[in-house]
Design an enzyme around this catalytic site. Structure first.
Site, PDB file in Angstrom:
ATOM      1  N   GLY A 192       0.978  -1.312   0.063  1.00 41.84           N
ATOM      2  CA  GLY A 192       0.028   0.122  -0.160  1.00 41.84           C
ATOM      3  C   GLY A 192       0.808   1.209  -0.146  1.00 41.84           C
ATOM      4  N   GLN A 242       2.865   9.744   1.664  1.00 43.17           N
ATOM      5  CA  GLN A 242       4.371   9.267   1.637  1.00 43.17           C
ATOM      6  C   GLN A 242       5.200   9.678   0.790  1.00 43.17           C
ATOM      7  OE1 GLN A 242       2.417   5.231   2.294  1.00 43.17           O
ATOM      8  NE2 GLN A 242       4.425   5.000   3.653  1.00 43.17           N
ATOM      9  N   CYS A 270       5.747  -0.360   7.605  1.00 39.78           N
ATOM     10  CA  CYS A 270       5.493   0.912   6.781  1.00 39.78           C
ATOM     11  C   CYS A 270       6.788   1.414   5.963  1.00 39.78           C
ATOM     12  CB  CYS A 270       5.148   2.104   7.598  1.00 39.78           C
ATOM     13  SG  CYS A 270       4.871   3.674   6.962  1.00 39.78           S
ATOM     14  N   LEU A 271       6.493   1.524   4.783  1.00 40.44           N
ATOM     15  CA  LEU A 271       7.600   2.233   3.655  1.00 40.44           C
ATOM     16  C   LEU A 271       8.332   3.731   4.458  1.00 40.44           C
ATOM     17  CD1 LEU A 271       5.994   1.272   0.569  1.00 40.44           C
ATOM     18  CD2 LEU A 271       7.830  -0.123   1.477  1.00 40.44           C
ATOM     19  N   HIS A 319      -4.534   1.730   7.934  1.00 36.26           N
ATOM     20  CA  HIS A 319      -3.110   2.321   7.995  1.00 36.26           C
ATOM     21  C   HIS A 319      -2.963   3.443   6.798  1.00 36.26           C
ATOM     22  CE1 HIS A 319       1.535   1.448   8.060  1.00 36.26           C
ATOM     23  NE2 HIS A 319       1.229   2.143   6.968  1.00 36.26           N
ATOM     24  N   GLU A 320      -3.566   3.322   5.483  1.00 37.48           N
ATOM     25  CA  GLU A 320      -3.244   4.212   4.625  1.00 37.48           C
ATOM     26  C   GLU A 320      -3.993   5.637   4.926  1.00 37.48           C
ATOM     27  OE1 GLU A 320      -0.821   3.778   3.106  1.00 37.48           O
ATOM     28  OE2 GLU A 320      -0.710   1.445   2.955  1.00 37.48           O
ATOM     29  N   HIS A 371      -2.164   7.699   7.184  1.00 38.91           N
ATOM     30  CA  HIS A 371      -1.286   8.559   6.702  1.00 38.91           C
ATOM     31  C   HIS A 371      -1.816  10.149   5.998  1.00 38.91           C
ATOM     32  CE1 HIS A 371       2.314   6.326   6.686  1.00 38.91           C
ATOM     33  NE2 HIS A 371       1.916   5.276   5.997  1.00 38.91           N
TER      34      HIS A 371
HETATM   35  O1  GNR Z   1       3.888  -2.635   2.441  1.00 39.50           O
HETATM   36  C1  GNR Z   1       3.316  -2.308   3.519  1.00 39.50           C
HETATM   37  N1  GNR Z   1       2.748  -3.662   4.395  1.00 39.50           N
HETATM   38  C2  GNR Z   1       2.017  -3.357   5.583  1.00 39.50           C
HETATM   39  C3  GNR Z   1       1.983  -4.504   6.352  1.00 39.50           C
HETATM   40  C4  GNR Z   1       1.436  -4.559   7.321  1.00 39.50           C
HETATM   41  C5  GNR Z   1       0.482  -3.500   7.752  1.00 39.50           C
HETATM   42  C6  GNR Z   1       0.431  -2.462   6.798  1.00 39.50           C
HETATM   43  C7  GNR Z   1       1.242  -2.569   5.710  1.00 39.50           C
HETATM   44  S1  GNR Z   1       1.440  -1.098   4.573  1.00 39.50           S
HETATM   45  C8  GNR Z   1       2.975  -1.076   4.282  1.00 39.50           C
HETATM   46  C9  GNR Z   1       2.953   0.047   2.945  1.00 39.50           C
HETATM   47  C10 GNR Z   1       2.853   1.248   3.623  1.00 39.50           C
HETATM   48  O2  GNR Z   1       3.814   1.875   4.199  1.00 39.50           O
HETATM   49  N2  GNR Z   1       1.767   2.030   3.332  1.00 39.50           N
HETATM   50  O3  GNR Z   1       1.528   3.213   4.105  1.00 39.50           O
HETATM   51 NI    NI Z   2       2.919   3.179   5.808  1.00 36.85          NI
END
Ligand code: GNR
Ligand code: NI
Length: 167
Positions: free
Chosen positions: A46, A51, A91-92, A133-134, A137
């Site tokens: 995601g 980001q 999270c990236l 999660h997104e 952000h």
């Molecule tokens: O790549 C991602 N893997 C992930 C794994 C578990 C819970 C949430 C995520 S999102 C993350 C990519 C990211 O940072 N999205 O904002």
């Molecule tokens: Ni993230």
């Protein structure tokens, strides 16, 4: 193909609240394409526009291994939620750090797709985790913000150490 740089925690720009998209036009479709390329290259499941330092309410998600199930959410809104489930998240923008976060187990999300059409989707499992999660952000929130101060301090120290080793 354009790969966009991903902001790294604790960059203060990650704390920007994104603005609603007013028109799903060529400019937004370019952003979606670049975000998808960036997410696949990372690789991640995601990515929120926040980001890549674009503060409009755009999310891309692809949970497939084949990278051919791109889901686009523009101006997403969670209209229903139920239950609680805990998942190990990464999270990236916080590379190499994985911690458990409790969130709603099932959600109903309403958004616009890449053509500007409204849709409603019920999600559970990893998709529900990713959407929440997104959206966080877009609200200027990072999963680390849910952890204890002690864990946050340890994560900051680990990220600093990782950076030293790269330089
Ligand atoms: O790549 C991602 N893997 C992930 C794994 C578990 C819970 C949430 C995520 S999102 C993350 C990519 C990211 O940072 N999205 O904002
Ligand atoms: Ni993230």
């Amino acid at each position: 193909m354009a790969l966009l740089p991903i902001l790294q925690y604790p960059d203060p720009k990650l704390y920007t609240v994104a603005a609603p998209v007013t028109a799903v036009d060529e400019d937004i479709r370019r952003l979606i394409k670049d975000m998808a390329d960036t997410m696949y290259a990372a690789p991640g499941v995601g990515l929120a526009a926040t980001q890549v330092n674009d503060h409009r309410r755009v999310i891309v998600i692809d949970l497939s291994e084949s990278h051919d199930h791109l889901q686009v959410f523009i101006n997403p809104e969670i209209v229903a939620r139920s239950g609680v489930a805990t998942c190990e998240e990464g999270c990236l923008s916080v590379p190499g750090i994985f911690e458990k976060v409790a969130r709603a187990e099932r959600i109903t999300v309403r958004a616009l797709d890449g053509r500007g059409e409204s849709f409603t989707l019920e999600a559970e499992g990893l998709l529900a985790v990713c959407v929440q999660h997104e959206i966080d952000h877009l609200e200027g929130k990072v999963f680390v913000d849910y952890l204890s101060r002690l864990k946050q301090q340890r994560i900051l120290a680990r990220l600093k150490k990782q950076k030293r080793q790269i330089l």
